[in-house]
Design an enzyme around this catalytic site. Structure first.
Site, mmCIF file in Angstrom:
data_model
loop_
_atom_site.group_PDB
_atom_site.id
_atom_site.type_symbol
_atom_site.label_atom_id
_atom_site.label_comp_id
_atom_site.label_asym_id
_atom_site.label_seq_id
_atom_site.Cartn_x
_atom_site.Cartn_y
_atom_site.Cartn_z
ATOM 1 N N GLY A 16 0.850 -1.166 0.167
ATOM 2 C CA GLY A 16 0.001 -0.096 0.076
ATOM 3 C C GLY A 16 0.819 1.189 -0.149
ATOM 4 O O GLY A 16 0.440 2.073 -0.646
ATOM 5 N N THR A 93 -1.294 -16.768 5.770
ATOM 6 C CA THR A 93 -1.735 -18.137 5.725
ATOM 7 C C THR A 93 -2.310 -18.475 7.140
ATOM 8 O O THR A 93 -1.955 -18.121 8.102
ATOM 9 C CB THR A 93 -0.392 -19.167 5.653
ATOM 10 O OG1 THR A 93 0.372 -18.741 4.545
ATOM 11 C CG2 THR A 93 -0.767 -20.542 5.697
ATOM 12 N N ALA A 225 2.027 -16.893 -11.247
ATOM 13 C CA ALA A 225 3.190 -15.960 -11.222
ATOM 14 C C ALA A 225 4.165 -16.397 -10.264
ATOM 15 O O ALA A 225 5.387 -16.733 -10.278
ATOM 16 C CB ALA A 225 2.968 -14.516 -11.478
ATOM 17 N N CYS A 278 5.835 -13.787 0.538
ATOM 18 C CA CYS A 278 4.987 -14.039 -0.476
ATOM 19 C C CYS A 278 5.009 -15.476 -0.936
ATOM 20 O O CYS A 278 3.904 -16.231 -1.173
ATOM 21 C CB CYS A 278 4.791 -13.153 -1.647
ATOM 22 S SG CYS A 278 4.167 -11.402 -1.515
ATOM 23 N N GLN A 280 6.082 -18.546 -0.234
ATOM 24 C CA GLN A 280 5.540 -19.926 0.488
ATOM 25 C C GLN A 280 3.871 -19.641 0.519
ATOM 26 O O GLN A 280 3.259 -20.593 0.280
ATOM 27 C CB GLN A 280 6.299 -20.275 1.914
ATOM 28 C CG GLN A 280 5.523 -21.228 2.410
ATOM 29 C CD GLN A 280 6.378 -21.623 3.634
ATOM 30 O OE1 GLN A 280 7.516 -21.911 3.640
ATOM 31 N NE2 GLN A 280 5.530 -21.698 4.730
HETATM 32 P P1 NAD Z 1 1.698 -5.596 5.328
HETATM 33 O O1 NAD Z 1 1.383 -6.585 6.374
HETATM 34 O O2 NAD Z 1 3.021 -4.846 5.083
HETATM 35 O O3 NAD Z 1 0.598 -4.376 5.345
HETATM 36 C C1 NAD Z 1 -0.821 -4.680 5.577
HETATM 37 C C2 NAD Z 1 -1.291 -3.543 6.339
HETATM 38 O O4 NAD Z 1 -2.828 -3.671 6.449
HETATM 39 C C3 NAD Z 1 -0.959 -3.585 7.736
HETATM 40 O O5 NAD Z 1 -0.319 -2.363 8.160
HETATM 41 C C4 NAD Z 1 -2.266 -3.685 8.739
HETATM 42 O O6 NAD Z 1 -2.446 -3.197 9.888
HETATM 43 C C5 NAD Z 1 -3.360 -3.436 7.840
HETATM 44 N N1 NAD Z 1 -4.694 -3.821 7.971
HETATM 45 C C6 NAD Z 1 -5.069 -5.058 7.988
HETATM 46 N N2 NAD Z 1 -6.536 -4.949 8.326
HETATM 47 C C7 NAD Z 1 -6.873 -3.696 8.208
HETATM 48 C C8 NAD Z 1 -8.122 -3.293 8.323
HETATM 49 N N3 NAD Z 1 -9.069 -3.921 8.463
HETATM 50 N N4 NAD Z 1 -8.125 -1.922 8.239
HETATM 51 C C9 NAD Z 1 -7.178 -1.201 7.930
HETATM 52 N N5 NAD Z 1 -6.055 -1.447 7.992
HETATM 53 C C10 NAD Z 1 -5.898 -2.904 7.891
HETATM 54 O O7 NAD Z 1 1.310 -6.595 3.868
HETATM 55 P P2 NAD Z 1 1.942 -6.396 2.317
HETATM 56 O O8 NAD Z 1 3.166 -7.078 2.276
HETATM 57 O O9 NAD Z 1 1.639 -4.910 2.036
HETATM 58 O O10 NAD Z 1 0.835 -7.215 1.751
HETATM 59 C C11 NAD Z 1 -0.438 -6.912 1.171
HETATM 60 C C12 NAD Z 1 -1.051 -7.783 0.385
HETATM 61 O O11 NAD Z 1 -0.342 -7.710 -0.681
HETATM 62 C C13 NAD Z 1 -0.865 -9.302 0.756
HETATM 63 O O12 NAD Z 1 -2.103 -9.920 0.171
HETATM 64 C C14 NAD Z 1 0.364 -9.756 0.225
HETATM 65 O O13 NAD Z 1 0.168 -11.033 -0.343
HETATM 66 C C15 NAD Z 1 0.368 -9.022 -1.240
HETATM 67 N N6 NAD Z 1 1.567 -8.575 -2.001
HETATM 68 C C16 NAD Z 1 2.694 -8.267 -1.140
HETATM 69 C C17 NAD Z 1 4.128 -8.073 -1.660
HETATM 70 C C18 NAD Z 1 5.348 -7.984 -0.957
HETATM 71 O O14 NAD Z 1 6.326 -7.975 -1.606
HETATM 72 N N7 NAD Z 1 5.029 -7.485 0.280
HETATM 73 C C19 NAD Z 1 4.175 -8.158 -3.077
HETATM 74 C C20 NAD Z 1 2.895 -8.465 -3.845
HETATM 75 C C21 NAD Z 1 1.550 -8.750 -3.171
HETATM 76 C C1 UDX Z 2 8.227 -11.864 -4.466
HETATM 77 C C2 UDX Z 2 8.121 -11.872 -6.175
HETATM 78 O O1 UDX Z 2 9.202 -11.569 -7.088
HETATM 79 C C3 UDX Z 2 7.069 -10.541 -6.466
HETATM 80 O O2 UDX Z 2 6.857 -10.407 -7.764
HETATM 81 C C4 UDX Z 2 5.748 -10.614 -5.713
HETATM 82 O O3 UDX Z 2 4.833 -9.595 -5.926
HETATM 83 C C5 UDX Z 2 6.298 -10.825 -4.148
HETATM 84 O O4 UDX Z 2 7.125 -11.992 -3.940
HETATM 85 P P1 UDX Z 2 9.876 -11.048 -2.912
HETATM 86 O O5 UDX Z 2 9.633 -12.069 -2.015
HETATM 87 O O6 UDX Z 2 10.122 -9.198 -2.601
HETATM 88 O O7 UDX Z 2 9.018 -10.720 -4.241
HETATM 89 O O8 UDX Z 2 11.559 -11.172 -3.426
HETATM 90 P P2 UDX Z 2 12.250 -12.223 -4.765
HETATM 91 O O9 UDX Z 2 13.192 -11.176 -5.342
HETATM 92 O O10 UDX Z 2 11.283 -12.743 -5.460
HETATM 93 O O11 UDX Z 2 12.995 -13.149 -3.973
HETATM 94 C C6 UDX Z 2 12.276 -14.051 -3.064
HETATM 95 C C7 UDX Z 2 13.193 -15.051 -2.481
HETATM 96 O O12 UDX Z 2 13.815 -15.873 -3.476
HETATM 97 C C8 UDX Z 2 14.316 -14.479 -1.863
HETATM 98 O O13 UDX Z 2 14.608 -15.090 -0.640
HETATM 99 C C9 UDX Z 2 15.669 -14.559 -2.687
HETATM 100 O O14 UDX Z 2 16.918 -14.538 -2.182
HETATM 101 C C10 UDX Z 2 15.233 -15.831 -3.341
HETATM 102 N N1 UDX Z 2 15.879 -15.886 -4.654
HETATM 103 C C11 UDX Z 2 15.330 -15.537 -5.966
HETATM 104 C C12 UDX Z 2 16.599 -17.069 -4.898
HETATM 105 O O15 UDX Z 2 17.017 -17.793 -3.840
HETATM 106 N N2 UDX Z 2 17.181 -17.402 -6.111
HETATM 107 C C13 UDX Z 2 16.750 -16.634 -7.310
HETATM 108 O O16 UDX Z 2 17.306 -16.836 -8.374
HETATM 109 C C14 UDX Z 2 15.868 -15.579 -6.967
#
Ligand code: NAD
Ligand code: UDX
Length: 482
Positions: A16, A93, A225, A278, A280
């Site tokens: 966000g 999860t 993906a 993400c 796992q």
């Molecule tokens: P995060 O835990 O960093 O942030 C989520 C936020 O939502 C928290 O600050 C929490 O307090 C807030 N929240 C929860 N319930 C709420 C509610 N009812 N009202 C208001 N706020 C609320 O999570 P994130 O990493 O930003 O991930 C968010 C989503 O995006 C997940 O579904 C995740 O799988 C997905 N996603 C994450 C990544 C990544 O790299 N972190 C990448 C792509 C997609």
């Molecule tokens: C991942 C996806 O790449 C992204 O598109 C999605 O939105 C969120 O999940 P992230 O978890 O932030 O992003 O990092 P990423 O660069 O994908 O690495 C994930 C894990 O895989 C790390 O622990 C990284 O070290 C490991 N990795 C990555 C490997 O062990 N080998 C590789 O070749 C690439």
């Protein structure tokens, strides 16, 4: 007809925060408000010390904050005023009940949907940005349509717009995405809502990179993906074990195989296992989906990706134990890196999904009574202690874990250095100096296949690496001519 002038994003987390900062910076004509139920997090977003670290995030936030980017704990007002609402809350999860350990917990998504239903006041486009199982949009819609029946002034369209950013490169991924994916109902109203969201992204993303699909394709694509990316890592990690046993070198194999343009060179870096919030979680989400559709073979196939990852972590820890004569009791081990990848400090622990491989490897080593001296350039000490206490108990952690703020202090009197994260600075360390301060024989375990192993052997290290046969120094410390 609606023109989006105000956007609210519920959930001020890793997705966000950066996503809205980029939207605000690219769309000066749109006001973006990020809200969260965690008021402390909002306070941090409004301060000089942002709650997350991402390269270039600070600059963008400081440029836009107070202009057309706002952070607020007043969820209700922001929802009422916006035409378009991103749901960007966490979907960890599930740790209980049906689907425990596999299915994502949608309670936060549902609670946002209920808040929107209560306080919308008028027409809204609701966008799922969180990663959800296929058909989640239907659950959200069901809650919203119930409110719509009671109040004719309300109308809702639910879109799916998954996020593909990776941590550590969030801002550049958002500014130059490979693609933006938007799914929605294939009805006139659905297509109109899709067009509204397309027009937001079109401020900076070329139109041909914006893919529009039906809702279910979009939801499924996000899981697929991540599963495909994780699967490549598990594939090369499975190969790494063959390399260690045979003398093939995983770097050469990955390079030579990846040169085939159908295979491609990326995401074939062997490692101590993928971590992060993400991979796992999302693979398990897909496994659960397969199971609930009675597709056992498909579920088993994807589950293999997670199984290999856990095996790789265990295998690396076992290699350390074995090479240290099967006992780590009282031995000091220096761990270089704790973050799940470089350029991020994020090692968040959500119950049921421990994330950085460092946590698992540390746990195994602590069980062997090792003393761990951990150095990471970014992860705060209290964070490491909390993560490890979670898996190993705080009593053990208090006795056996020491957090160091420089790598030379961590390695002093250690029997081994274990590389866990591919931080660039680990390539530049003075390994001769490190070696001189260590107990002998001194070992180095390269969990990221990132160092110059010949150089290390010349210094005197026993070098054990993922995907490469062990190299030992000769009895006379200088290597012979052959
Ligand atoms: P995060 O835990 O960093 O942030 C989520 C936020 O939502 C928290 O600050 C929490 O307090 C807030 N929240 C929860 N319930 C709420 C509610 N009812 N009202 C208001 N706020 C609320 O999570 P994130 O990493 O930003 O991930 C968010 C989503 O995006 C997940 O579904 C995740 O799988 C997905 N996603 C994450 C990544 C990544 O790299 N972190 C990448 C792509 C997609
Ligand atoms: C991942 C996806 O790449 C992204 O598109 C999605 O939105 C969120 O999940 P992230 O978890 O932030 O992003 O990092 P990423 O660069 O994908 O690495 C994930 C894990 O895989 C790390 O622990 C990284 O070290 C490991 N990795 C990555 C490997 O062990 N080998 C590789 O070749 C690439």
């Amino acid at each position: 007809d609606m023109v989006v002038k105000k956007i609210v994003c519920v959930g001020a987390g890793y997705v966000g925060g950066p996503t809205c900062a980029v939207i605000a910076s690219q769309c000066p004509d749109i006001q973006v408000t990020v809200v969260d139920m965690n008021a402390e997090k909002i306070r941090q977003w409004n301060s000089d010390e942002l709650p997350i670290y991402e390269p270039d995030l600070d600059g963008i936030v400081k440029k836009c904050r107070g202009r057309n980017l706002f952070f607020s704990a007043d969820v209700v007002t922001a929802i009422r005023e916006a035409q378009l609402i991103f749901i960007s809350v966490n979907t960890p999860t599930k740790t209980y009940g049906l689907g425990e350990g596999r299915a994502p917990d949608l309670k936060y998504v549902e609670s946002v949907a209920r808040t929107i239903a209560e306080c919308a006041g008028g027409p809204k486009i609701v966008v799922e940005k969180s990663t959800v199982p296929v058909k989640a949009a239907q659950s959200i819609a069901q809650i919203l349509y119930a409110a719509q029946r009671d109040n004719p002034r309300l109308s809702f369209q639910v879109l799916s717009n998954p996020e593909f950013l990776a941590e550590g490169t969030a801002i550049s991924d958002l500014l130059k995405p490979d693609r933006v994916l938007i799914g929605g109902d294939q009805t006139a109203q659905g297509l109109a809502a899709i067009a509204e969201l397309v027009s937001v992204y079109e401020h900076w993303v070329p139109r041909e990179r914006i893919i529009t699909t039906n809702t279910w394709s979009s939801e499924l694509t996000k899981l697929v993906a991540n599963a495909l990316l994780a699967q490549r890592i598990s594939s090369i990690n499975a190969v790494s074990a063959i390399c260690e046993a045979t003398g093939a070198d995983v770097r050469e194999v990955a390079h030579a195989a990846g040169t085939d343009s159908r295979i491609g060179p990326k995401f074939l870096q062997a490692s101590v296992g993928f971590g992060g919030s993400c991979f796992q979680k999302d693979v398990l989400n897909l496994v659960y989906l397969c199971e609930s559709l009675n597709l056992k073979e498909a579920a088993d196939y994807w589950m293999g990706v997670v199984n290999i990852n856990n095996w790789q972590r265990r295998r690396f820890a076992d290699k350390i134990i074995c090479e240290m004569f099967n006992t780590l009791s009282e031995k000091r081990i220096a761990m270089f890196g704790f973050a799940f990848k470089k350029n991020t400090a994020d090692t968040r622990y959500e119950p049921g999904s421990r994330e950085s491989s460092s946590i698992y490897v540390a746990k195994h080593l602590l069980e062997e009574s090792a003393h761990l001296c951990i150095y990471d350039p970014k992860v705060p000490a209290d964070h490491m202690i909390a993560e490890l206490s979670n898996v190993s108990g705080s009593a053990r952690v208090a006795k056996q874990v020491f957090v160091c703020n420089d790598p030379y202090a961590a390695a002093k009197n250690a029997h081994a250095i274990v590389i866990m994260t591919e931080w660039d600075e680990f390539k530049e360390l003075d390994y001769a100096r490190l070696y001189a301060s260590m107990m002998k024989p001194a070992s180095l375990f390269d969990g990221r296949v990132m160092l110059d192993h010949n150089k290390l052997v010349d210094i005197g290290f026993y070098v054990h690496s993922i995907g490469v046969k062990c190299s030992r120094p000769q009895a006379h410390s200088v290597r012979g001519p052959n």
